[in-house]
Design a protein around this motif. Structure first.
Motif, PDB file in Angstrom:
ATOM      1  N   ALA A  76       0.266  -0.999   0.054  1.00  0.00           N
ATOM      2  CA  ALA A  76       0.351  -0.127   0.265  1.00  0.00           C
ATOM      3  C   ALA A  76       0.676   1.154   0.457  1.00  0.00           C
ATOM      4  CB  ALA A  76      -1.197   0.321   1.394  1.00  0.00           C
ATOM      5  N   LEU A  77       2.391   1.250   0.923  1.00  0.00           N
ATOM      6  CA  LEU A  77       2.716   2.475   1.137  1.00  0.00           C
ATOM      7  C   LEU A  77       3.599   2.966  -0.282  1.00  0.00           C
ATOM      8  CD1 LEU A  77       4.688   1.970   4.539  1.00  0.00           C
ATOM      9  CD2 LEU A  77       3.022   4.216   3.659  1.00  0.00           C
ATOM     10  N   GLN A  78       3.795   1.485  -1.192  1.00  0.00           N
ATOM     11  CA  GLN A  78       4.386   1.194  -2.623  1.00  0.00           C
ATOM     12  C   GLN A  78       4.324   1.896  -3.690  1.00  0.00           C
ATOM     13  OE1 GLN A  78       6.742  -3.137  -2.562  1.00  0.00           O
ATOM     14  NE2 GLN A  78       8.214  -1.961  -2.558  1.00  0.00           N
ATOM     15  N   SER A  79       2.692   1.281  -3.579  1.00  0.00           N
ATOM     16  CA  SER A  79       1.444   1.901  -4.965  1.00  0.00           C
ATOM     17  C   SER A  79       1.259   2.993  -4.727  1.00  0.00           C
ATOM     18  CB  SER A  79       0.696   0.704  -5.097  1.00  0.00           C
ATOM     19  OG  SER A  79      -0.292   0.073  -3.854  1.00  0.00           O
ATOM     20  N   ALA A  80       1.035   4.256  -3.381  1.00  0.00           N
ATOM     21  CA  ALA A  80       0.603   4.952  -3.386  1.00  0.00           C
ATOM     22  C   ALA A  80       0.503   6.001  -4.443  1.00  0.00           C
ATOM     23  CB  ALA A  80       0.576   5.607  -1.772  1.00  0.00           C
ATOM     24  N   THR A  81      -0.745   7.127  -5.052  1.00  0.00           N
ATOM     25  CA  THR A  81      -0.129   7.655  -6.343  1.00  0.00           C
ATOM     26  C   THR A  81      -0.559   9.189  -5.660  1.00  0.00           C
ATOM     27  OG1 THR A  81      -3.363   7.414  -6.863  1.00  0.00           O
ATOM     28  CG2 THR A  81      -1.150   6.431  -8.107  1.00  0.00           C
ATOM     29  N   LYS A  82      -0.491   9.207  -4.296  1.00  0.00           N
ATOM     30  CA  LYS A  82      -0.211  10.521  -4.149  1.00  0.00           C
ATOM     31  C   LYS A  82       0.296  10.421  -2.530  1.00  0.00           C
ATOM     32  CE  LYS A  82      -5.146  11.002  -4.495  1.00  0.00           C
ATOM     33  NZ  LYS A  82      -6.489  11.396  -3.875  1.00  0.00           N
ATOM     34  N   PRO A  83       0.577  11.628  -2.623  1.00  0.00           N
ATOM     35  CA  PRO A  83       0.996  11.472  -0.676  1.00  0.00           C
ATOM     36  C   PRO A  83       0.214  10.675   0.236  1.00  0.00           C
ATOM     37  CG  PRO A  83       1.650  13.546  -1.168  1.00  0.00           C
ATOM     38  CD  PRO A  83       0.479  12.621  -1.752  1.00  0.00           C
ATOM     39  N   ILE A  84       1.052   9.928   0.948  1.00  0.00           N
ATOM     40  CA  ILE A  84      -0.266   8.754   1.878  1.00  0.00           C
ATOM     41  C   ILE A  84       0.395   8.716   3.192  1.00  0.00           C
ATOM     42  CG2 ILE A  84       1.748   6.864   1.372  1.00  0.00           C
ATOM     43  CD1 ILE A  84      -0.462   4.768   1.508  1.00  0.00           C
ATOM     44  N   ILE A  85       0.394   8.873   4.346  1.00  0.00           N
ATOM     45  CA  ILE A  85      -0.085   8.445   5.943  1.00  0.00           C
ATOM     46  C   ILE A  85      -0.129   7.050   6.001  1.00  0.00           C
ATOM     47  CG2 ILE A  85      -1.292   9.988   8.384  1.00  0.00           C
ATOM     48  CD1 ILE A  85      -1.948  12.369   6.141  1.00  0.00           C
ATOM     49  N   SER A  86       0.613   6.933   7.068  1.00  0.00           N
ATOM     50  CA  SER A  86       0.230   5.639   7.869  1.00  0.00           C
ATOM     51  C   SER A  86       0.165   5.558   9.298  1.00  0.00           C
ATOM     52  CB  SER A  86       1.495   4.072   7.351  1.00  0.00           C
ATOM     53  OG  SER A  86       1.594   3.373   8.035  1.00  0.00           O
ATOM     54  N   ASP A  87      -1.257   5.170   9.822  1.00  0.00           N
ATOM     55  CA  ASP A  87      -1.409   5.164  11.338  1.00  0.00           C
ATOM     56  C   ASP A  87      -1.878   3.522  11.155  1.00  0.00           C
ATOM     57  OD1 ASP A  87      -2.462   5.985  12.914  1.00  0.00           O
ATOM     58  OD2 ASP A  87      -4.498   6.620  12.244  1.00  0.00           O
ATOM     59  N   GLY A  88      -0.426   3.514  12.417  1.00  0.00           N
ATOM     60  CA  GLY A  88       0.112   2.356  13.155  1.00  0.00           C
ATOM     61  C   GLY A  88       0.953   1.401  12.024  1.00  0.00           C
ATOM     62  N   PHE A  89       1.410   1.832  11.502  1.00  0.00           N
ATOM     63  CA  PHE A  89       2.533   0.902  10.734  1.00  0.00           C
ATOM     64  C   PHE A  89       3.589   1.592  10.535  1.00  0.00           C
ATOM     65  CE2 PHE A  89       4.798  -0.380   7.341  1.00  0.00           C
ATOM     66  CZ  PHE A  89       5.109  -1.895   6.997  1.00  0.00           C
ATOM     67  N   PRO A  90       5.172   0.885  10.295  1.00  0.00           N
ATOM     68  CA  PRO A  90       5.192  -0.350  11.422  1.00  0.00           C
ATOM     69  C   PRO A  90       4.954   0.197  12.901  1.00  0.00           C
ATOM     70  CG  PRO A  90       7.786   1.562  10.741  1.00  0.00           C
ATOM     71  CD  PRO A  90       6.463   2.117  10.437  1.00  0.00           C
ATOM     72  N   ARG A  91       4.750  -1.020  13.482  1.00  0.00           N
ATOM     73  CA  ARG A  91       4.217  -0.704  15.191  1.00  0.00           C
ATOM     74  C   ARG A  91       6.068  -1.707  15.604  1.00  0.00           C
ATOM     75  NH1 ARG A  91      -1.467   0.370  15.606  1.00  0.00           N
ATOM     76  NH2 ARG A  91      -1.927   0.176  17.806  1.00  0.00           N
ATOM     77  N   ASN A  92       6.533  -2.620  15.094  1.00  0.00           N
ATOM     78  CA  ASN A  92       7.758  -2.883  15.723  1.00  0.00           C
ATOM     79  C   ASN A  92       8.521  -2.808  14.866  1.00  0.00           C
ATOM     80  OD1 ASN A  92       7.687  -4.670  14.050  1.00  0.00           O
ATOM     81  ND2 ASN A  92       7.007  -6.041  15.163  1.00  0.00           N
ATOM     82  N   VAL A  93      10.458  -2.725  15.361  1.00  0.00           N
ATOM     83  CA  VAL A  93      11.550  -2.728  14.228  1.00  0.00           C
ATOM     84  C   VAL A  93      11.152  -3.757  13.215  1.00  0.00           C
ATOM     85  CG1 VAL A  93      14.436  -3.187  14.966  1.00  0.00           C
ATOM     86  CG2 VAL A  93      12.684  -1.466  16.763  1.00  0.00           C
ATOM     87  N   TYR A  94      10.828  -4.531  13.731  1.00  0.00           N
ATOM     88  CA  TYR A  94      10.984  -5.945  11.845  1.00  0.00           C
ATOM     89  C   TYR A  94      10.403  -5.247  11.241  1.00  0.00           C
ATOM     90  CZ  TYR A  94      10.200  -9.656   9.429  1.00  0.00           C
ATOM     91  OH  TYR A  94      10.114 -10.653   8.262  1.00  0.00           O
ATOM     92  N   GLN A  95       8.990  -4.852  11.599  1.00  0.00           N
ATOM     93  CA  GLN A  95       7.870  -3.687  10.431  1.00  0.00           C
ATOM     94  C   GLN A  95       9.284  -2.813   9.594  1.00  0.00           C
ATOM     95  OE1 GLN A  95       4.550  -3.152  11.949  1.00  0.00           O
ATOM     96  NE2 GLN A  95       3.792  -5.114  12.586  1.00  0.00           N
ATOM     97  N   ALA A  96       9.556  -1.982  10.890  1.00  0.00           N
ATOM     98  CA  ALA A  96      10.179  -0.958   9.847  1.00  0.00           C
ATOM     99  C   ALA A  96      11.435  -1.191   9.306  1.00  0.00           C
ATOM    100  CB  ALA A  96      10.917  -0.290  11.785  1.00  0.00           C
ATOM    101  N   LYS A  97      12.393  -2.269  10.118  1.00  0.00           N
ATOM    102  CA  LYS A  97      13.319  -2.863   8.562  1.00  0.00           C
ATOM    103  C   LYS A  97      12.577  -2.965   7.405  1.00  0.00           C
ATOM    104  CE  LYS A  97      17.507  -5.460   8.958  1.00  0.00           C
ATOM    105  NZ  LYS A  97      17.482  -5.848   7.053  1.00  0.00           N
ATOM    106  N   ALA A  98      11.466  -4.036   7.508  1.00  0.00           N
ATOM    107  CA  ALA A  98      11.159  -4.867   6.253  1.00  0.00           C
ATOM    108  C   ALA A  98      10.723  -3.283   5.682  1.00  0.00           C
ATOM    109  CB  ALA A  98       9.755  -5.707   6.827  1.00  0.00           C
ATOM    110  N   MET A  99      10.352  -2.250   6.276  1.00  0.00           N
ATOM    111  CA  MET A  99       9.860  -0.877   5.506  1.00  0.00           C
ATOM    112  C   MET A  99      10.863  -0.311   4.262  1.00  0.00           C
ATOM    113  SD  MET A  99       7.762   2.639   6.739  1.00  0.00           S
ATOM    114  CE  MET A  99       9.858   3.200   7.569  1.00  0.00           C
TER     115      MET A  99
END
Ligand code: AMP
Length: 212
Positions: A76-99
């Motif tokens: 969802a973050l990669q395919s956004a066609t406008k500026p995107i606000i992510s509310d609640g992701f990433p929520r741990n270091v594993y997710q942040a690193k994946a991002m």
């Protein structure tokens, strides 16, 4: 616009949802919004496979497994066609690193509030079962008619995770798992800003950070 990927991080009931809504008022055409919590609640209501898998974790106030969440949020973050606000992701270091590994290099806004304020807000919150609009039982943002959503007229209820036992667990999850994300991202040259949501000009601070 300083960065078109914007991450909102904050402990449960820090007020990020409320500030996000006031920020998007009149700007909803210019931004996309990714709320993993809302997507999960919708999936549960529709009884999808994702919803069924996520339900027990959500009711216990603990994080849903990373592979489910990353598979939802990163595309969802990669395919956004406008500026995107992510509310609640990433929520741990594993997710942040994946991002970061997926090439997403956002600006981060941390919404800060004292634990006691967060607890009180959780226990006072009502949510529309249909459209997801939130209200409070106190004077802050009560519905016009008791128990009924101002926007769509549907009944209001409590979120299943807004009870004191689960709220405590969610605060603990935040402290142990989500707070380290802020340090991790800052150490990886990601711009991080903190807004104290109990400050009267929190909404203006957000506009200044994202628009000015
Ligand atoms: P929220 O509406 O953001 O407070 O999220 C409600 C619940 O959904 C959380 O307590 C978690 O169980 C789950 N959830 C939301 N976002 C995530 C995430 N990034 N990682 C894992 N679980 C999540």
């Amino acid at each position: 616009m300083r960065n078109d990927k914007i991450i909102f991080i904050g402990k449960p009931n820090a007020g990020k949802g409320t500030l996000q809504k006031s920020f998007l008022e009149g700007r909803s055409e210019e931004f996309e919004l990714l709320s993993v919590g809302d997507l999960l609640r919708k999936a549960r209501k529709e009884q999808t496979e994702l919803g069924k898998k996520a339900a027990a974790y959500m009711d216990a106030g603990i994080l849903v497994p990373d592979e489910l969440i990353c598979g939802l949020a990163i595309p969802a973050l990669q395919s956004a066609t406008k500026p995107i606000i992510s509310d609640g992701f990433p929520r741990n270091v594993y997710q942040a690193k994946a991002m970061l590994d997926a090439g997403i290099s956002p600006i981060v806004i941390e919404f800060y509030v004292d634990d006691n304020v967060a607890r009180e807000r959780a226990l006072n919150r009502l949510i529309c079962e249909k459209c997801g609009e939130t209200y409070t039982l106190n004077q802050f943002h009560p519905p016009l008619v008791e128990g009924i959503c101002d926007k769509c007229g549907s009944p209001l209820g409590k979120r299943s995770d807004d009870n004191s036992e689960v709220v405590e667990r969610r605060l603990k999850e935040y402290q142990e798992k989500t707070l380290p994300v802020i340090n991790f991202l800052a150490c990886n040259n990601i711009e991080v800003h903190t807004i104290d949501t109990s400050s009267s000009n929190a909404a203006d601070q957000l506009i200044k950070l994202l628009i000015d």
